[in-house]
Design an enzyme around this catalytic site. Sequence first.
Site, PDB file in Angstrom:
ATOM      1  N   HIS A 391       0.739  -0.986   0.140  1.00 57.31           N
ATOM      2  CA  HIS A 391       0.035   0.038  -0.040  1.00 57.31           C
ATOM      3  C   HIS A 391       0.819   1.275   0.086  1.00 57.31           C
ATOM      4  O   HIS A 391       0.650   2.132  -0.820  1.00 57.31           O
ATOM      5  CB  HIS A 391      -0.942  -0.021   1.227  1.00 57.31           C
ATOM      6  CG  HIS A 391      -1.883   0.873   1.422  1.00 57.31           C
ATOM      7  ND1 HIS A 391      -3.095   0.976   1.131  1.00 57.31           N
ATOM      8  CD2 HIS A 391      -1.712   2.271   1.732  1.00 57.31           C
ATOM      9  CE1 HIS A 391      -3.721   2.208   1.265  1.00 57.31           C
ATOM     10  NE2 HIS A 391      -2.866   3.102   1.758  1.00 57.31           N
ATOM     11  N   GLU A 392       1.638   1.170   1.005  1.00 55.67           N
ATOM     12  CA  GLU A 392       2.609   2.577   0.930  1.00 55.67           C
ATOM     13  C   GLU A 392       3.509   2.885  -0.105  1.00 55.67           C
ATOM     14  O   GLU A 392       3.840   3.780  -0.528  1.00 55.67           O
ATOM     15  CB  GLU A 392       3.400   2.480   2.384  1.00 55.67           C
ATOM     16  CG  GLU A 392       2.460   2.582   3.557  1.00 55.67           C
ATOM     17  CD  GLU A 392       1.412   3.752   3.677  1.00 55.67           C
ATOM     18  OE1 GLU A 392       1.612   4.822   2.938  1.00 55.67           O
ATOM     19  OE2 GLU A 392       0.361   3.475   4.375  1.00 55.67           O
ATOM     20  N   HIS A 395       1.812   4.364  -2.786  1.00 57.80           N
ATOM     21  CA  HIS A 395       1.860   6.017  -2.552  1.00 57.80           C
ATOM     22  C   HIS A 395       3.077   6.693  -3.092  1.00 57.80           C
ATOM     23  O   HIS A 395       3.308   7.344  -3.691  1.00 57.80           O
ATOM     24  CB  HIS A 395       1.552   6.218  -1.088  1.00 57.80           C
ATOM     25  CG  HIS A 395       0.138   6.149  -0.641  1.00 57.80           C
ATOM     26  ND1 HIS A 395      -0.782   6.875  -1.436  1.00 57.80           N
ATOM     27  CD2 HIS A 395      -0.417   5.552   0.424  1.00 57.80           C
ATOM     28  CE1 HIS A 395      -1.856   6.567  -0.610  1.00 57.80           C
ATOM     29  NE2 HIS A 395      -1.679   5.900   0.437  1.00 57.80           N
ATOM     30  N   HIS A 398       3.849   6.589  -6.782  1.00 63.26           N
ATOM     31  CA  HIS A 398       2.803   7.732  -7.247  1.00 63.26           C
ATOM     32  C   HIS A 398       3.563   8.692  -7.235  1.00 63.26           C
ATOM     33  O   HIS A 398       3.689   9.968  -8.196  1.00 63.26           O
ATOM     34  CB  HIS A 398       1.429   7.608  -6.545  1.00 63.26           C
ATOM     35  CG  HIS A 398       0.659   8.586  -7.146  1.00 63.26           C
ATOM     36  ND1 HIS A 398      -0.899   8.591  -6.800  1.00 63.26           N
ATOM     37  CD2 HIS A 398       0.470   9.304  -8.312  1.00 63.26           C
ATOM     38  CE1 HIS A 398      -1.521   9.203  -7.396  1.00 63.26           C
ATOM     39  NE2 HIS A 398      -0.859   9.881  -8.604  1.00 63.26           N
TER      40      HIS A 398
END
Length: 600
Positions: A391-392, A395, A398
Amino acid sequence: MAMDTTVKKRSEQAAADCWSIEDLFPSDQAWEEAFAACQALPGQLAAYRGRLGESAQAVFEYLEWGERTDRQVETVYAYTSLRHDEDTADPAYQAMSGRCFRFLVELGSAAAFEGPELAAIPEETLEGFYAQLPALEKYRRYLTKARLEREHILSPAEEALLAAAGELGSGPSDIFRSFLDADMKFPSPTDSQGQAHTLTNGSYIALMESRDRTLRENAFRSLYGVYGGSRNALAAMLNAEIRKCVFFARARHYESTLASAMHPVEVPEAVYHNLLETVHRNLGLLHRYMALRKKALGVDELHMYDLYTGMVPASDEVIPFQRAQDEVLEAAKVLGEDYHRVLSQSFEQRWMDRYENEGKRSGAYSHGCAVHPYVLLNHRDNLNSEFTLAHEMGHAMHSYLSCQKQPPVYAGYVLFVAEVASTCNEALLMQYLLKKTTDRKRRAVLINYFLEQFRTTLYRQTMFAEFELAVHRLSESGETLTAQRLCEVYYELNQRYYGPDVVVDREIEMEWARIPHFYRRFYVYQYATGFSAAMALSKRILEGGQEAVDGYLRFLSGGSSTDPVSLLKIAGVDMSTPQPVEDALALFGRLIGEMEELLA
């Protein structure tokens, strides 16, 4: 193999497990020198005050100056923020963080003329500026967005006053964070064998995932007993935060706090309401899932402390960090060689701070920086932490791609799209793990986890969003948000969402008090919308070939170069309709059906 729940001191952490803070500044002294250099910036701003509408050259020079100095200030701020989060009880970094924040308020106050002056430029004049100075076209999107709020931008004096109030406005959040991370201590819960376990905000979910029901119950009651003992202080903090939001919304002449949060980021309020309404129509699926969980656990009563433990025993599997890293990297190969190469380098270059230590900020986040993103983890050797890592790093990638492909002015992205890349990474990891397993029990473990993602991300975050909207409306109507009132609203929502097969233990009424995102107005709904978009995108990536991958990478590289709904349309998802949420919930229903068959 038993999971290690020992919490070390910061000084005991291995350097390889800590983020490369030295990539920002090699020492505190180097930071001090950079911070001192920033002190001239508020004075430099004075040279532009009153001049932004006079010529194309004036506005261009101002925006160029701002782009350069934003990077300078961003690096200074990032260092203090990361250092503070390493150990929130460290007084040196508390002081450094406070100094930096006061400077940011001063800088914001000095720049308060920008909004009113840009908004005051007549449309035809601005179009003339673009014709006179083609280089100004670079900032067209920025200027369009800055002028979007024209009816809500106040006079320069009023803007300066609101900017100066920023330091006071951070008070409730600062107090809550310090209270949560540095001051809250919990009694050690015991398991069925009488062994005591360390309980912190960071270790709580790991304890709730235990197969030992006695430990789960004791941890649940221990945690919320402490929160309940401070219920009035915690209610005062949240009440102050929401009153602040109401004040700023009204000062800028918005109809509501929701409007003040949605309009500046170009997301229609209908997106928020569509989410709530679509989830309401599908609460029966969550109730069906709770009935399945009750049956699978073999309990007479399903309590709130039974919601996180796996429905099948193998979910206690220990997954070391190295294995989690390898599987995250393998799952990402579908996104192409360049993406995979940079993600691999992120581990070598220590973008992440891996493990919990005393005083460390709880939870996980990614902090985008020009040098490279930084990722805070509180890693446990379990499946949940493996997905948190995915998940992180979603980020982080991105942020990295947007910084690489966009000029600094557009490198950041709004919160509405922030959770899409992170959740898409999780979905790709899930599909990779499901594809490579042939064992029915392992498949049941993974689907159990996937179902929990739907419960905790789509349903639970929507419940948070409904709570947030309700208490903001109460505050807007003039009601003081007492502990009793907050607990009433939150408890009733839990009853409605979880349905008749769950005993909604009274302690859960205090859960609102431990949710830090309530101090970021109307943030949580974006987890649910982002999750829905990510389900659609992961399906496109896995089934649509190179064209789908290319569209997704263009989205990741888009920063804030256009509005968030349009960015997602580039990747192939239309969030202006309820359809992505409906499709995600339909998938949830199919997964429940498969899990029912596997457990049968």
